[in-house]
Design an enzyme around this catalytic site. Structure first.
Site, PDB file in Angstrom:
ATOM      1  N   HIS A   1      45.705  35.576  39.475  1.00 54.62           N
ATOM      2  CA  HIS A   1      44.817  35.458  38.319  1.00 54.62           C
ATOM      3  C   HIS A   1      45.390  34.596  37.210  1.00 54.62           C
ATOM      4  O   HIS A   1      44.649  34.203  36.300  1.00 54.62           O
ATOM      5  CB  HIS A   1      44.547  36.850  37.725  1.00 54.62           C
ATOM      6  CG  HIS A   1      43.446  37.573  38.424  1.00 54.62           C
ATOM      7  ND1 HIS A   1      43.365  38.940  38.447  1.00 54.62           N
ATOM      8  CD2 HIS A   1      42.387  37.117  39.121  1.00 54.62           C
ATOM      9  CE1 HIS A   1      42.295  39.296  39.136  1.00 54.62           C
ATOM     10  NE2 HIS A   1      41.692  38.215  39.562  1.00 54.62           N
TER      11      HIS A   1
ATOM     12  N   HIS B   1      34.954  36.398  29.090  1.00 52.00           N
ATOM     13  CA  HIS B   1      35.876  36.306  30.229  1.00 52.00           C
ATOM     14  C   HIS B   1      37.304  36.379  29.679  1.00 52.00           C
ATOM     15  O   HIS B   1      38.284  36.418  30.409  1.00 52.00           O
ATOM     16  CB  HIS B   1      35.635  35.024  31.020  1.00 52.00           C
ATOM     17  CG  HIS B   1      36.313  35.009  32.357  1.00 52.00           C
ATOM     18  ND1 HIS B   1      37.519  34.393  32.574  1.00 52.00           N
ATOM     19  CD2 HIS B   1      35.952  35.578  33.539  1.00 52.00           C
ATOM     20  CE1 HIS B   1      37.875  34.566  33.836  1.00 52.00           C
ATOM     21  NE2 HIS B   1      36.944  35.279  34.445  1.00 52.00           N
TER      22      HIS B   1
HETATM   23  C1  TGM Z   1      36.436  39.024  42.454  1.00 48.33           C
HETATM   24  C2  TGM Z   1      33.479  37.991  40.476  1.00 48.33           C
HETATM   25  C3  TGM Z   1      34.522  36.027  41.265  1.00 48.33           C
HETATM   26  C4  TGM Z   1      37.758  41.568  44.433  1.00 48.33           C
HETATM   27  C5  TGM Z   1      39.084  41.908  44.576  1.00 48.33           C
HETATM   28  C6  TGM Z   1      40.061  41.182  43.906  1.00 48.33           C
HETATM   29  C7  TGM Z   1      38.820  36.874  38.065  1.00 48.33           C
HETATM   30  C8  TGM Z   1      38.411  37.965  35.836  1.00 48.33           C
HETATM   31  C9  TGM Z   1      38.385  37.978  37.340  1.00 48.33           C
HETATM   32  C10 TGM Z   1      37.926  39.110  37.992  1.00 48.33           C
HETATM   33  C11 TGM Z   1      37.923  39.152  39.380  1.00 48.33           C
HETATM   34  C12 TGM Z   1      38.380  38.064  40.095  1.00 48.33           C
HETATM   35  C13 TGM Z   1      37.798  38.897  42.261  1.00 48.33           C
HETATM   36  C14 TGM Z   1      35.429  38.205  41.824  1.00 48.33           C
HETATM   37  C15 TGM Z   1      34.439  38.770  41.110  1.00 48.33           C
HETATM   38  C16 TGM Z   1      33.519  36.625  40.563  1.00 48.33           C
HETATM   39  C17 TGM Z   1      35.500  36.819  41.887  1.00 48.33           C
HETATM   40  C18 TGM Z   1      37.423  40.529  43.631  1.00 48.33           C
HETATM   41  C19 TGM Z   1      39.699  40.129  43.112  1.00 48.33           C
HETATM   42  C20 TGM Z   1      38.820  36.913  39.441  1.00 48.33           C
HETATM   43  C21 TGM Z   1      39.280  35.630  37.411  1.00 48.33           C
HETATM   44  N1  TGM Z   1      38.423  38.025  41.455  1.00 48.33           N
HETATM   45  N2  TGM Z   1      36.216  40.023  43.314  1.00 48.33           N
HETATM   46  N3  TGM Z   1      38.400  39.829  42.976  1.00 48.33           N
HETATM   47  O1  TGM Z   1      39.284  37.331  35.256  1.00 48.33           O
HETATM   48  O2  TGM Z   1      37.568  38.643  35.229  1.00 48.33           O
HETATM   49  O3  TGM Z   1      36.480  36.220  42.537  1.00 48.33           O
HETATM   50  O4  TGM Z   1      38.495  35.004  36.706  1.00 48.33           O
HETATM   51  O5  TGM Z   1      40.426  35.228  37.620  1.00 48.33           O
END
Ligand code: TGM
Length: 610
Positions: A268, A496
């Site tokens: 992330h 975000h």
């Molecule tokens: C997502 C929504 C894109 C499941 C497991 C692990 C970011 C944030 C964030 C939150 C989640 C994320 C992600 C996902 C959900 C749209 C996605 C999962 C990670 C990535 C980010 N990844 N679903 N997952 O910061 O709020 O990839 O922006 O780095």
């Protein structure tokens, strides 16, 4: 693992929602998630019925089911049949009452096997808004947005001269398209960050999660566009192949895959390392490298000062800051154990980072014992708060405010992690702290916040709180406060950004402030194991901590009316309204994989996940 990277540029064929398997086979996550009666579970805790019962209606022909921010691409394709009638830029929102009849379109059953696998697992079926074709569309004017979904930035959107930024804290928000100009004063678009006004770029590194490589390349000024760029990412297998494929036309773009050896971890961290003729700069931020993240969301960043090169022959430990930022950044980078980063570690060693006033707070996946427990995650934050903040009078009335865009699974009751572990860390204030029960306010968008936001329901595609997780922790929702206090101004752009802070009882002073990539999750912040002798962290995260002592202050004063930004203010620009507004009885947290079809959003659409 389904990786959901949306919002790719209109003309990019790359970077669709990508699917990759995640077979690390970690044993620690509970099996989850049956989806049997999510709505009933939700309703049982809340008296109103704001979660719509979907209405079975025939599906439309044509791809009316669209995934997450792919809604935007669909919108572009739909321009012959525009469904939006008001410009969000005008700040108007539909106010007609929602009898639902005109909007409830169709239901999609929860028949998706993937949803049943694990609730905290990355194997998620993405939410898909169903765009309602307005029945009166032929009587309505065409979209004011023109042929594409994204409205253009105004002519004066990008900085034409060195922006007069408030450089006390070097904390900046992104520019938001469609907001009154005053809310974008002192804010930065990615093109501003990469502009020659900040330095003559020689090479750069982009750490991030989602990439639209073609769009990213376009954000660099033409004169720097072919300078080497190293992409640091966490993609594996098919997702990795697709990412590398995106860079085929750009031979100056190279890759570094961060190891992710613990299941369900993600990369992330969002950081830019910018190497200039004039020196070197670090940006730590919250935005993915996709257009959607720089359009109508609230994002935050810390931009370092320009770090000059140290005199030839200086020691690598020279140029340290009072906050040991140089040591900590080098430690963070070394933890990747990636050969591709070696030259950057070397380069940073050769620069003077002494003007840095923030502390680095990172997460690196792993299991840590002994003194290593305090290197990453919430125990790192706790150590910094212990050492560099001071108790304040009336300390137990100073609340912790946390604000984020996604929420992990925190167990069946609050003591399992939130209060037992996380709140203790955030309640630390100097050495006195028994960290009693500090008040805790959590800010997360409600359904109404999302519906009435600039993006409307598609903003919910970046707020991936799932029903499977939510229904297991209804206790959490009593902590929730609105993101939009008043549905105007800057909070009209959904967050975000992620921030955490300690604020005085009258909400005018801060004891500390953190901006980070870390959401409210154990994966990001770490969780104690083995009778508290070990901490386990799943993901890479990065943020910066502001403490008053590093600014020769006792506390930070919250800046009252931060817009338009003035360079003379020494107040801290908290990016949302204080005091936070508690959810009312009828408010629900945004959950991305259930339908919202009772009321149309700012673009006249409803949200029906498939
Ligand atoms: C997502 C929504 C894109 C499941 C497991 C692990 C970011 C944030 C964030 C939150 C989640 C994320 C992600 C996902 C959900 C749209 C996605 C999962 C990670 C990535 C980010 N990844 N679903 N997952 O910061 O709020 O990839 O922006 O780095």
């Amino acid at each position: 693992m389904i990786k959901l990277c949306a919002g790719m540029s209109q003309d990019s064929q790359h970077g669709k929602w990508s699917v990759s398997s995640s077979e690390d086979d970690d044993d620690e996550l509970p099996p989850s998630g049956t989806t049997s009666k999510p709505r009933q579970a939700m309703q049982s805790n809340h008296t109103s019925s704001s979660v719509a019962d979907p209405v079975e209606v025939k599906a439309e022909p044509e791809p009316s089911l669209i995934v997450g921010s792919q809604a935007r691409q669909q919108a572009a394709r739909n321009q012959s049949n525009p469904v939006k009638f008001e410009s969000p830029a005008a700040g108007k929102r539909r106010t007609e009452s929602s009898d639902g009849a005109g909007w409830a379109l169709s239901d999609s059953d929860d028949d998706d096997a993937e949803k049943r696998k694990r609730s905290e697992s990355p194997v998620r079926k993405p939410a898909s808004p169903k765009r309602k074709k307005a029945k009166l569309e032929t009587e309505r004017p065409p979209s004011p947005h023109g042929r594409v979904y994204y409205i253009d930035e105004p002519d004066d959107f990008f900085e034409a001269s060195v922006p007069h930024l408030d450089d006390t804290f070097r904390f900046y928000l992104n520019k938001v398209t469609g907001l009154d100009r005053k809310y974008n004063s002192g804010a930065l678009h990615i093109r501003d960050i990469l502009s020659p006004l900040f330095g003559t770029l020689k090479a750069s590194v982009q750490f991030n999660y989602c990439f639209d490589i073609a769009w990213m390349v376009e954000q660099y000024p033409a004169e720097f566009r072919d300078r080497p760029v190293l992409i640091v990412h966490g993609d594996k297998r098919e997702a990795k192949a697709r990412l590398l494929q995106q860079a085929q036309p750009f031979p100056h773009v190279r890759f570094c895959q961060a190891k992710l050896d613990i299941a369900f971890g993600t990369h992330h961290t969002k950081m830019m390392l910018l190497w200039y003729d004039e020196g070197f700069r670090v940006i730590i931020l919250t935005s993915n490298l996709i257009r959607a993240d720089w359009y109508q969301k609230t994002q935050g960043m810390w931009m370092s000062p320009l770090f000059p090169r140290l005199p030839e022959g200086s020691s690598n430990t020279a140029g340290e800051s009072p906050t040991f930022f140089k040591r900590d950044l080098l430690e963070y980078l070394a933890a990747y154990r990636a050969p591709e980063l070696e030259e950057w570690i070397q380069r940073i060693g050769e620069h003077d980072l002494s003007q840095t006033r923030v502390y680095l707070v990172g997460s690196i996946p792993g299991r840590y014992v002994g003194p290593d427990m305090e290197r990453w995650g919430h125990l790192r934050l706790k150590k910094l708060l212990y050492e560099h903040t001071r108790p304040v009078p009336d300390e137990d009335r100073w609340a912790v405010v946390g604000q984020f865009s996604s929420i992990g699974s925190m167990g069946a009751d609050k003591s399992k992690w939130l209060t037992g572990e996380f709140q203790r860390t955030l309640g630390t204030l100097g050495k006195s702290s028994l960290a009693p029960d500090t008040p805790l306010h959590l800010l997360y968008p409600s359904v109404e916040d999302v519906r009435t936001s600039l993006e409307g329901y598609p903003a919910g595609g970046s707020l991936p709180y799932s029903i499977q997780t939510a229904q297991k922790q209804l206790w959490l929702h009593s902590y929730f406060h609105r993101w939009q206090a008043d549905a105007t101004g800057r909070t009209h752009a959904m967050p975000h950004i992620k921030t955490y802070m300690r604020v005085s009882p009258d909400f005018t002073q801060l004891a500390w402030f953190l901006v980070t990539s870390a959401n409210l999750s154990k994966a990001a912040w770490g969780t104690l194991e083995k009778n508290n002798t070990q901490v386990m962290v799943r993901s890479y995260e990065l943020g910066v901590l502001y403490v008053p002592s590093a600014f020769d202050m006792k506390t930070f004063t919250v800046q009252k009316n931060p817009f338009p930004v003035s360079s003379s203010s020494s107040g801290f620009p908290v990016p949302f309204d204080l005091p936070p507004t508690c959810y009312s009885e009828k408010d629900q947290p945004w959950i991305w994989n259930i339908p919202y079809s009772q009321a149309p959003d700012t673009h006249g659409n409803v949200w029906v996940p498939s």
